[in-house]
Design a protein around this motif. Structure first.
Motif, PDB file in Angstrom:
ATOM      1  N   LEU A 114       0.825  -1.205   0.000  1.00 45.00           N
ATOM      2  CA  LEU A 114       0.000   0.000   0.000  1.00 45.00           C
ATOM      3  C   LEU A 114       0.865   1.262   0.000  1.00 45.00           C
ATOM      4  O   LEU A 114       0.477   2.276  -0.585  1.00 45.00           O
ATOM      5  CB  LEU A 114      -0.935  -0.004   1.206  1.00 45.00           C
ATOM      6  CG  LEU A 114      -2.078  -1.023   1.143  1.00 45.00           C
ATOM      7  CD1 LEU A 114      -2.866  -1.027   2.440  1.00 45.00           C
ATOM      8  CD2 LEU A 114      -3.010  -0.724  -0.023  1.00 45.00           C
ATOM      9  N   ALA A 115       2.028   1.192   0.633  1.00 45.21           N
ATOM     10  CA  ALA A 115       2.954   2.336   0.591  1.00 45.21           C
ATOM     11  C   ALA A 115       3.432   2.568  -0.838  1.00 45.21           C
ATOM     12  O   ALA A 115       3.573   3.718  -1.281  1.00 45.21           O
ATOM     13  CB  ALA A 115       4.140   2.087   1.522  1.00 45.21           C
TER      14      ALA A 115
ATOM     15  N   ILE B 101      -4.019   0.455 -11.042  1.00 40.33           N
ATOM     16  CA  ILE B 101      -3.978   0.600  -9.585  1.00 40.33           C
ATOM     17  C   ILE B 101      -5.364   0.368  -8.992  1.00 40.33           C
ATOM     18  O   ILE B 101      -5.512  -0.286  -7.945  1.00 40.33           O
ATOM     19  CB  ILE B 101      -3.448   1.993  -9.201  1.00 40.33           C
ATOM     20  CG1 ILE B 101      -1.989   2.145  -9.620  1.00 40.33           C
ATOM     21  CG2 ILE B 101      -3.584   2.228  -7.700  1.00 40.33           C
ATOM     22  CD1 ILE B 101      -1.426   3.532  -9.388  1.00 40.33           C
ATOM     23  N   LYS B 102      -6.382   0.883  -9.663  1.00 34.76           N
ATOM     24  CA  LYS B 102      -7.753   0.694  -9.175  1.00 34.76           C
ATOM     25  C   LYS B 102      -8.119  -0.785  -9.181  1.00 34.76           C
ATOM     26  O   LYS B 102      -8.743  -1.291  -8.230  1.00 34.76           O
ATOM     27  CB  LYS B 102      -8.725   1.485 -10.053  1.00 34.76           C
ATOM     28  CG  LYS B 102     -10.156   1.473  -9.551  1.00 34.76           C
ATOM     29  CD  LYS B 102     -11.033   2.390 -10.386  1.00 34.76           C
ATOM     30  CE  LYS B 102     -12.450   2.435  -9.846  1.00 34.76           C
ATOM     31  NZ  LYS B 102     -13.313   3.352 -10.643  1.00 34.76           N
ATOM     32  N   LYS B 103      -7.721  -1.503 -10.217  1.00 30.53           N
ATOM     33  CA  LYS B 103      -8.007  -2.940 -10.302  1.00 30.53           C
ATOM     34  C   LYS B 103      -7.330  -3.691  -9.159  1.00 30.53           C
ATOM     35  O   LYS B 103      -7.951  -4.539  -8.505  1.00 30.53           O
ATOM     36  CB  LYS B 103      -7.526  -3.484 -11.645  1.00 30.53           C
ATOM     37  CG  LYS B 103      -7.796  -4.989 -11.838  1.00 30.53           C
ATOM     38  CD  LYS B 103      -7.168  -5.506 -13.104  1.00 30.53           C
ATOM     39  CE  LYS B 103      -5.654  -5.577 -12.988  1.00 30.53           C
ATOM     40  NZ  LYS B 103      -5.019  -6.202 -14.161  1.00 30.53           N
ATOM     41  N   GLU B 104      -6.064  -3.357  -8.889  1.00 27.92           N
ATOM     42  CA  GLU B 104      -5.336  -4.053  -7.829  1.00 27.92           C
ATOM     43  C   GLU B 104      -5.902  -3.700  -6.454  1.00 27.92           C
ATOM     44  O   GLU B 104      -5.929  -4.553  -5.559  1.00 27.92           O
ATOM     45  CB  GLU B 104      -3.844  -3.696  -7.894  1.00 27.92           C
ATOM     46  CG  GLU B 104      -3.178  -4.012  -9.227  1.00 27.92           C
ATOM     47  CD  GLU B 104      -3.329  -5.462  -9.653  1.00 27.92           C
ATOM     48  OE1 GLU B 104      -3.540  -6.327  -8.776  1.00 27.92           O
ATOM     49  OE2 GLU B 104      -3.243  -5.739 -10.858  1.00 27.92           O
ATOM     50  N   ALA B 105      -6.377  -2.477  -6.282  1.00 27.83           N
ATOM     51  CA  ALA B 105      -6.987  -2.097  -5.009  1.00 27.83           C
ATOM     52  C   ALA B 105      -8.261  -2.887  -4.757  1.00 27.83           C
ATOM     53  O   ALA B 105      -8.547  -3.281  -3.617  1.00 27.83           O
ATOM     54  CB  ALA B 105      -7.279  -0.592  -4.994  1.00 27.83           C
ATOM     55  N   VAL B 106      -9.017  -3.129  -5.815  1.00 31.60           N
ATOM     56  CA  VAL B 106     -10.246  -3.940  -5.687  1.00 31.60           C
ATOM     57  C   VAL B 106      -9.883  -5.368  -5.289  1.00 31.60           C
ATOM     58  O   VAL B 106     -10.532  -5.973  -4.424  1.00 31.60           O
ATOM     59  CB  VAL B 106     -11.041  -3.924  -7.005  1.00 31.60           C
ATOM     60  CG1 VAL B 106     -12.173  -4.946  -6.970  1.00 31.60           C
ATOM     61  CG2 VAL B 106     -11.607  -2.534  -7.267  1.00 31.60           C
TER      62      VAL B 106
ATOM     63  N   ILE C 222      -5.109  -1.755   7.614  1.00 29.17           N
ATOM     64  CA  ILE C 222      -4.911  -2.039   6.194  1.00 29.17           C
ATOM     65  C   ILE C 222      -6.211  -1.838   5.429  1.00 29.17           C
ATOM     66  O   ILE C 222      -6.229  -1.250   4.332  1.00 29.17           O
ATOM     67  CB  ILE C 222      -4.396  -3.478   6.005  1.00 29.17           C
ATOM     68  CG1 ILE C 222      -3.025  -3.647   6.654  1.00 29.17           C
ATOM     69  CG2 ILE C 222      -4.327  -3.828   4.526  1.00 29.17           C
ATOM     70  CD1 ILE C 222      -1.952  -2.745   6.112  1.00 29.17           C
ATOM     71  N   THR C 223      -7.315  -2.321   6.001  1.00 27.16           N
ATOM     72  CA  THR C 223      -8.621  -2.155   5.347  1.00 27.16           C
ATOM     73  C   THR C 223      -8.964  -0.681   5.184  1.00 27.16           C
ATOM     74  O   THR C 223      -9.475  -0.258   4.136  1.00 27.16           O
ATOM     75  CB  THR C 223      -9.713  -2.867   6.166  1.00 27.16           C
ATOM     76  OG1 THR C 223      -9.381  -4.254   6.309  1.00 27.16           O
ATOM     77  CG2 THR C 223     -11.066  -2.754   5.477  1.00 27.16           C
ATOM     78  N   LYS C 224      -8.674   0.113   6.219  1.00 23.32           N
ATOM     79  CA  LYS C 224      -8.960   1.551   6.155  1.00 23.32           C
ATOM     80  C   LYS C 224      -8.084   2.229   5.107  1.00 23.32           C
ATOM     81  O   LYS C 224      -8.555   3.095   4.349  1.00 23.32           O
ATOM     82  CB  LYS C 224      -8.719   2.174   7.533  1.00 23.32           C
ATOM     83  CG  LYS C 224      -9.086   3.647   7.620  1.00 23.32           C
ATOM     84  CD  LYS C 224     -10.580   3.857   7.411  1.00 23.32           C
ATOM     85  CE  LYS C 224     -10.973   5.303   7.593  1.00 23.32           C
ATOM     86  NZ  LYS C 224     -12.412   5.524   7.345  1.00 23.32           N
ATOM     87  N   LEU C 225      -6.810   1.846   5.046  1.00 22.56           N
ATOM     88  CA  LEU C 225      -5.908   2.435   4.059  1.00 22.56           C
ATOM     89  C   LEU C 225      -6.381   2.139   2.639  1.00 22.56           C
ATOM     90  O   LEU C 225      -6.315   3.015   1.761  1.00 22.56           O
ATOM     91  CB  LEU C 225      -4.487   1.898   4.263  1.00 22.56           C
ATOM     92  CG  LEU C 225      -3.697   2.484   5.441  1.00 22.56           C
ATOM     93  CD1 LEU C 225      -2.376   1.763   5.609  1.00 22.56           C
ATOM     94  CD2 LEU C 225      -3.473   3.980   5.254  1.00 22.56           C
TER      95      LEU C 225
END
Length: 301
Positions: free
Chosen positions: A134-135, A163-168, A210-213
């Motif tokens: 996430l960093a 990046i959006k795909k990986e965040a999902v 981590i979930t919040k980040l």
């Protein structure tokens, strides 16, 4: 090496078939591998009876494969299985996984009085790996945001999409893993044998952070995507204003040329050799006047 009360065993597999062979050899439940090829939904916790009286449990979790390239947005999920039996703790990891090294390092540097202590420390290590990833994502977003005021190249739009795909993927993996860990923390076999009760709180805290980040970064991604859209719309508006202004300036001499070209009598300069020059001068003067008016009104800004 610290004097352990944990009998650790790390076994590797190369494919689902080789993993099934390991499971069959140990006579563990065959359903362990369900979802291995779709790591996002793989995490689970299962309690089972092994032998006549022994109660064992397993945890299927997803670690993250480490990467040294902070510009690499790809999330490489690393599924593995932990089986805790009264006399042995077994980790089933892929042969190319870095998890085996991380587990071995924990085992060699820390004294554990139970299987559960090692499991808890490794779960914290997993969330540490998520935090590192996430960093990296944060640094990428900051770089894209810095470039957004200077360029709207397709490569940055594609990078935002990736990046959006990986965040999902991360979000849904963590959601499934959360359910697995909640089930684990309700097992008496785990909680009763965990010497440090604060470890459960630490794991839950790391998971919550981590979930919040991820939620924060997804909002940032949406904001940056909207910024790119607004910048592109603004650039397009400026271009359309310029084209409309240019078309209006050009239309003035075109109108004059059209009127002067009519096949009727009485046109100014019709019988003089300076007629064409007069028409050019009038057209240029009126076009210049139109341009000055548009500029003063800032229609072309």
């Amino acid at each position: 090496m610290p004097n352990h009360h944990v009998h650790l065993k790390i076994e590797t597999f190369t494919s689902v078939d080789s993993l099934n062979n390991l499971i069959q050899k140990h006579q563990w439940p065959s359903t362990i591998t369900a979802g291995l090829q779709t790591p996002e939904v793989f995490p689970r916790t299962m309690r089972f009876k092994h032998g006549e009286d022994e109660i064992a449990y397993l945890i299927a979790v997803c670690n993250l494969a480490p990467t040294d390239n902070i510009l690499d947005s790809q999330v490489l999920l690393d599924p593995l299985i932990i089986v805790s039996e009264p006399e042995q703790l077994t980790f089933l990891v892929h042969e190319e996984s870095a998890s085996a090294t991380e587990i071995q390092q924990l085992y060699e540097t820390t004294l554990f009085n139970s299987n559960e202590g090692l499991i808890a420390c490794f779960l914290l290590k997993i969330y540490s790996n998520y935090r590192v990833k996430l960093a990296h994502i944060k640094e990428q977003l900051e770089e894209i945001e810095a470039q957004s005021t200077e360029t709207t190249k397709n490569e940055y739009l594609i990078e935002i999409k990736n990046i959006k795909k990986e965040a999902v993927i991360l979000e849904h993996t963590l959601d499934t893993q959360h359910q697995a860990l909640e089930r684990l923390f309700k097992l008496a076999e785990f909680t009763d044998n965990l010497a440090d009760e604060a470890m459960i709180y630490n794991i839950k805290t790391a998971e919550r952070q981590i979930t919040k980040l991820i939620a924060i970064y997804r909002d940032l991604i949406e904001a940056i995507s909207g910024l790119f859209t607004d910048i592109m719309s603004n650039h397009l508006n400026h271009l359309m204003k310029y084209l409309d202004s240019a078309a209006l300036v050009i239309s003035v001499p075109s109108l004059i040329a059209g009127l002067w070209g009519m096949n009727t009598g009485g046109l100014p300069g019709e019988h003089t050799k300076f007629g064409f020059l007069m028409m050019i001068i009038v057209s240029l003067v009126l076009a210049l006047v139109t341009w000055r008016i548009l500029r003063s009104k800032k229609y072309n800004d």
